[in-house]
Design a protein around this motif. Structure first.
Motif, PDB file in Angstrom:
ATOM      1  N   PRO A   1       2.105   4.958  -3.218  1.00 50.11           N
ATOM      2  CA  PRO A   1       2.522   6.111  -2.412  1.00 50.11           C
ATOM      3  C   PRO A   1       3.881   5.867  -1.765  1.00 50.11           C
ATOM      4  O   PRO A   1       4.128   4.793  -1.219  1.00 50.11           O
ATOM      5  CB  PRO A   1       1.418   6.212  -1.362  1.00 50.11           C
ATOM      6  CG  PRO A   1       0.219   5.611  -2.012  1.00 50.11           C
ATOM      7  CD  PRO A   1       0.759   4.481  -2.846  1.00 50.11           C
ATOM      8  N   MET A   2       4.747   6.862  -1.859  1.00 53.13           N
ATOM      9  CA  MET A   2       6.099   6.730  -1.310  1.00 53.13           C
ATOM     10  C   MET A   2       6.420   7.928  -0.434  1.00 53.13           C
ATOM     11  O   MET A   2       6.050   9.058  -0.741  1.00 53.13           O
ATOM     12  CB  MET A   2       7.131   6.615  -2.430  1.00 53.13           C
ATOM     13  CG  MET A   2       8.579   6.606  -1.933  1.00 53.13           C
ATOM     14  SD  MET A   2       9.788   6.340  -3.259  1.00 53.13           S
ATOM     15  CE  MET A   2       9.577   4.585  -3.522  1.00 53.13           C
ATOM     16  N   VAL A   3       7.117   7.657   0.658  1.00 54.60           N
ATOM     17  CA  VAL A   3       7.640   8.710   1.532  1.00 54.60           C
ATOM     18  C   VAL A   3       9.140   8.530   1.613  1.00 54.60           C
ATOM     19  O   VAL A   3       9.635   7.453   1.978  1.00 54.60           O
ATOM     20  CB  VAL A   3       7.030   8.635   2.942  1.00 54.60           C
ATOM     21  CG1 VAL A   3       7.663   9.686   3.846  1.00 54.60           C
ATOM     22  CG2 VAL A   3       5.520   8.829   2.894  1.00 54.60           C
ATOM     23  N   LEU A   4       9.879   9.571   1.255  1.00 53.67           N
ATOM     24  CA  LEU A   4      11.336   9.558   1.377  1.00 53.67           C
ATOM     25  C   LEU A   4      11.736  10.059   2.761  1.00 53.67           C
ATOM     26  O   LEU A   4      11.215  11.071   3.239  1.00 53.67           O
ATOM     27  CB  LEU A   4      11.983  10.459   0.331  1.00 53.67           C
ATOM     28  CG  LEU A   4      11.984  10.004  -1.131  1.00 53.67           C
ATOM     29  CD1 LEU A   4      12.700  11.045  -1.968  1.00 53.67           C
ATOM     30  CD2 LEU A   4      12.641   8.644  -1.283  1.00 53.67           C
ATOM     31  N   LEU A   5      12.685   9.364   3.383  1.00 54.99           N
ATOM     32  CA  LEU A   5      13.286   9.830   4.623  1.00 54.99           C
ATOM     33  C   LEU A   5      14.698  10.286   4.313  1.00 54.99           C
ATOM     34  O   LEU A   5      15.366   9.721   3.449  1.00 54.99           O
ATOM     35  CB  LEU A   5      13.331   8.701   5.659  1.00 54.99           C
ATOM     36  CG  LEU A   5      12.004   8.024   5.984  1.00 54.99           C
ATOM     37  CD1 LEU A   5      12.221   6.947   7.053  1.00 54.99           C
ATOM     38  CD2 LEU A   5      10.953   9.027   6.456  1.00 54.99           C
TER      39      LEU A   5
ATOM     40  N   ASP B   1       0.813  -1.213   0.000  1.00 57.01           N
ATOM     41  CA  ASP B   1       0.000   0.000   0.000  1.00 57.01           C
ATOM     42  C   ASP B   1       0.845   1.260   0.000  1.00 57.01           C
ATOM     43  O   ASP B   1       0.369   2.332  -0.374  1.00 57.01           O
ATOM     44  CB  ASP B   1      -0.930   0.007   1.222  1.00 57.01           C
ATOM     45  CG  ASP B   1      -1.951  -1.115   1.178  1.00 57.01           C
ATOM     46  OD1 ASP B   1      -2.317  -1.538   0.070  1.00 57.01           O
ATOM     47  OD2 ASP B   1      -2.374  -1.577   2.259  1.00 57.01           O
ATOM     48  N   GLY B   2       2.074   1.153   0.433  1.00 58.51           N
ATOM     49  CA  GLY B   2       2.943   2.321   0.483  1.00 58.51           C
ATOM     50  C   GLY B   2       4.370   1.918   0.771  1.00 58.51           C
ATOM     51  O   GLY B   2       4.639   0.804   1.242  1.00 58.51           O
ATOM     52  N   ILE B   3       5.292   2.831   0.496  1.00 56.49           N
ATOM     53  CA  ILE B   3       6.720   2.568   0.698  1.00 56.49           C
ATOM     54  C   ILE B   3       7.336   3.725   1.486  1.00 56.49           C
ATOM     55  O   ILE B   3       7.171   4.891   1.128  1.00 56.49           O
ATOM     56  CB  ILE B   3       7.469   2.429  -0.643  1.00 56.49           C
ATOM     57  CG1 ILE B   3       6.865   1.307  -1.489  1.00 56.49           C
ATOM     58  CG2 ILE B   3       8.960   2.184  -0.416  1.00 56.49           C
ATOM     59  CD1 ILE B   3       7.399   1.270  -2.918  1.00 56.49           C
ATOM     60  N   ILE B   4       8.038   3.389   2.563  1.00 60.86           N
ATOM     61  CA  ILE B   4       8.851   4.351   3.296  1.00 60.86           C
ATOM     62  C   ILE B   4      10.297   4.016   2.957  1.00 60.86           C
ATOM     63  O   ILE B   4      10.758   2.905   3.188  1.00 60.86           O
ATOM     64  CB  ILE B   4       8.601   4.259   4.810  1.00 60.86           C
ATOM     65  CG1 ILE B   4       7.124   4.533   5.127  1.00 60.86           C
ATOM     66  CG2 ILE B   4       9.485   5.244   5.560  1.00 60.86           C
ATOM     67  CD1 ILE B   4       6.760   4.319   6.585  1.00 60.86           C
ATOM     68  N   PHE B   5      11.014   4.982   2.406  1.00 59.64           N
ATOM     69  CA  PHE B   5      12.293   4.692   1.751  1.00 59.64           C
ATOM     70  C   PHE B   5      13.367   5.660   2.235  1.00 59.64           C
ATOM     71  O   PHE B   5      13.191   6.878   2.173  1.00 59.64           O
ATOM     72  CB  PHE B   5      12.096   4.813   0.239  1.00 59.64           C
ATOM     73  CG  PHE B   5      13.282   4.461  -0.605  1.00 59.64           C
ATOM     74  CD1 PHE B   5      14.294   3.624  -0.147  1.00 59.64           C
ATOM     75  CD2 PHE B   5      13.384   4.968  -1.902  1.00 59.64           C
ATOM     76  CE1 PHE B   5      15.379   3.305  -0.941  1.00 59.64           C
ATOM     77  CE2 PHE B   5      14.465   4.656  -2.710  1.00 59.64           C
ATOM     78  CZ  PHE B   5      15.466   3.816  -2.225  1.00 59.64           C
ATOM     79  N   SER B   6      14.483   5.099   2.699  1.00 56.69           N
ATOM     80  CA  SER B   6      15.631   5.910   3.101  1.00 56.69           C
ATOM     81  C   SER B   6      16.799   5.579   2.183  1.00 56.69           C
ATOM     82  O   SER B   6      17.574   4.663   2.454  1.00 56.69           O
ATOM     83  CB  SER B   6      16.003   5.631   4.566  1.00 56.69           C
ATOM     84  OG  SER B   6      17.098   6.430   4.961  1.00 56.69           O
TER      85      SER B   6
END
Length: 345
Positions: A146-150, A124-129
């Motif tokens: 949906p992606m969130v960059l850290l 459902d989504g990706i949290i990516f560092s």
């Protein structure tokens, strides 16, 4: 709890026990605001009595989702990323999501694969560092997940971005050392061929010196090939071999700082009497080193919650306007024995 016939408790059972409609029970379970306090208490009592547990998987399926979130980080044996994974997993559980963890090892090809989609899995989504330079790939990204960059954004791209204000945090760490009387402040962690977190922390360090009227000394900016303990120790050896060694060190992460601390102690340098050291990330080891390590503490819980909020919002509403894609979380300088000494008993 199950019914006398062996099936799981459902909304109809709760509705019958509370004497309300199934719709009202659904509204309470889903947290909708337009339920009166009295009715909410009545339904909640029935939920508790029957030990109702929502079928999260069925809910996700009805919404066309999998209930899976991916977290992609460079190295899980880095204490910072292990702590990050821990808070993300717990925050996601509270929202009914299961977290899949992908370790990229900082490999550019593996990080590009994350941008293209987590292997063949649907999430459902990706949290990516990421740590590689993925400017072009981010700009061309077509995967609709949906992606969130850290960390640091290198290029404007249609993804959410959550970070610490690394410039300000590094400036405050350096100002902490200046406030204690340090004059020759070294920094460990500059990677001249890599843009990102280290570049911003160097910028904050230099700004603090500028505001203090101190001319930066290139000999005090120690370069590293990574952020591990051995790199910190090697950089500290080089700094201490100079004719006029530093009286303080700001390391760009705690592992570098711990390596530098070990090297200084091994060379008979008294910390903090002769050399003050501060790191960044405030990993658990900081509280158990000898002396205890000062550090900059990012709000990891807020980082996780904000990232998950952004994924939830994207699933519900799509991406907002570009100026709403950026979020920053709080940080604080935590002063311990490596800069301020041991407090009197």
């Amino acid at each position: 709890m199950a019914t006398p016939h062996g099936r799981s408790i459902g909304l109809r059972d709760v509705a019958a026990r509370a004497g309300v409609s199934v719709k009202t029970v659904s509204n309470v379970v889903n947290g909708y605001a337009h339920v009166s306090p009295g009715m909410r208490l009545r339904v909640q009592a029935a939920l508790d009595e029957l030990e109702y547990r929502p079928n999260v998987s069925a809910r996700h399926l009805r919404q066309g989702r999998t209930g899976l979130i991916a977290l992609a980080v460079p190295e899980l044996d880095f204490p910072y990323f292990a702590a990050l994974a821990n808070v993300v997993v717990h925050a996601a559980e509270r929202r009914g999501w299961t977290v899949l963890i992908e370790q990229t090892s900082g490999d550019p090809d593996r990080e590009r694969a994350v941008l293209a989609g987590i292997r063949s899995l649907r999430v459902d989504g990706i949290i990516f560092s990421p740590i590689s330079q993925l400017d072009d790939e981010l700009g061309r990204r077509t995967d609709p997940t949906p992606m969130v960059l850290l960390g640091e954004r290198a290029v404007a791209a249609p993804v959410h971005h959550v970070s610490v204000d690394n410039i300000r945090a590094a400036q405050e760490a350096t100002e902490h050392l200046l406030g204690l009387g340090a004059k020759r402040i070294a920094t460990i962690g500059h990677e001249p061929h890599r843009r990102g977190t280290g570049t911003l922390r160097l910028q904050g360090y230099l700004e603090a010196l500028r505001q203090a009227g101190i001319t930066p000394n290139a000999a005090l900016i120690a370069e590293t090939d990574g952020y591990h303990r051995e790199e910190g120790a090697r950089a500290m050896r080089d700094l201490l071999s100079q004719g006029e060694p530093p009286d303080a060190v700001f390391a760009f992460n705690d592992l570098l700082a711990l390596g530098a601390l070990r090297e200084a102690v091994d060379q008979g340098i008294r910390v903090p009497e002769e050399l003050r050291i501060i790191g960044f990330d405030d990993i658990e080891e900081c509280r158990f080193s000898c002396p205890r390590l000062s550090s900059v503490r990012p709000d990891l819980a807020s980082l996780a919650e904000t990232a998950l909020d952004r994924i939830t919002a994207s699933l519900r509403d799509g991406l907002p306007e570009p100026d709403a894609l950026e979020s920053q979380v709080r940080h604080e300088v935590v002063a311990r024995e490596s800069t301020i000494g041991r407090e009197p008993a």
